[in-house]
Design a protein around this motif. Structure first.
Motif: not given
Length: 155
Positions: A73-74, A90, A118-119, A121-125, A152, A154
Motif C-alpha cells: 500500500w506504499d 477505489e 489501490i495503494s 500512490s495510486g497503483r491498482r492491484f 496479487y 498489479y
C-alpha cells in the motif's frame, strides 16, 4: 522510494496473538507456522504473506499491517494505521467491499475473496484468494476484522 517500515512498528504482541488465535478459531488452520520461542508480532510482521486488520470504528481504521502490507500500500506504519480501511479500495469498488465485509461479520470468515485495491500512490492491484476473518477474543468480544493473502497482480 518509500523508506522501509521499522520491524514490528507499533504493533503489540497482544494484537498479533489476537490475529493468530482468531484465524485459528474461524478456519481451524494456523495463519503461519510459528516458532513458539519467538515473538508472534515479529513473525507476523516479517511474514511472506500480507496481513492487515482494522478496528471497530463506525468507519473502521486500519490498525495493523505487516511489512508486506505496508509495502504493497506504499505507506509507513503511522499513515497506514490512521487510514480508514475503505480507502484501500477505489470508490467504485467500495460498495462491493462493504457487502463482502457484511458477509464476513455474519459468517465469521470468508475464504477465496478477490478484489481490486489501490495503494496510496495510486497503483491498482488485484488481490487473489484472500481470507478475511473476524477478530474475536477469548471472551467473545469483537475487535474488528483482518485479512491475509499472498497473491496479487498489479493492473
Amino acid at each position: 522510494m518509500m523508506p522501509l517500515p521499522q520491524s514490528g512498528a507499533g504493533a503489540t504482541e497482544a494484537h498479533a496473538r489476537l490475529l493468530v488465535e482468531s484465524y485459528r478459531k474461524w478456519t481451524g488452520k494456523a495463519l503461519l507456522p510459528l516458532v513458539q520461542s519467538e515473538s508472534v508480532k515479529e513473525q507476523l510482521f516479517e511474514a511472506s504473506i500480507v496481513i492487515l486488520s482494522h478496528g471497530t470504528e463506525a468507519d473502521p481504521i486500519l490498525n495493523y499491517g505487516n511489512r508486506r502490507g505496508l509495502e504493497l500500500w506504499d505507506m509507513e506504519w503511522e499513515r497506514f494505521t490512521s487510514t480508514p480501511s475503505r480507502l484501500t479500495a477505489e470508490p467504485m469498488e467500495r460498495e462491493e467491499r462493504d457487502r463482502f465485509f457484511e458477509a464476513v461479520t455474519a459468517n465469521g470468515y470468508v475464504d477465496n475473496y478477490t478484489g481490486i485495491r489501490i495503494s496510496s500512490s495510486g497503483r491498482r492491484f488485484y488481490i487473489v484468494n484472500a481470507t478475511v476473518w473476524n477478530l474475536v477474543d477469548d471472551a467473545g468480544a469483537y475487535h474488528g476484522q483482518a485479512a491475509t493473502f499472498s497473491e496479487y497482480q498489479y493492473l
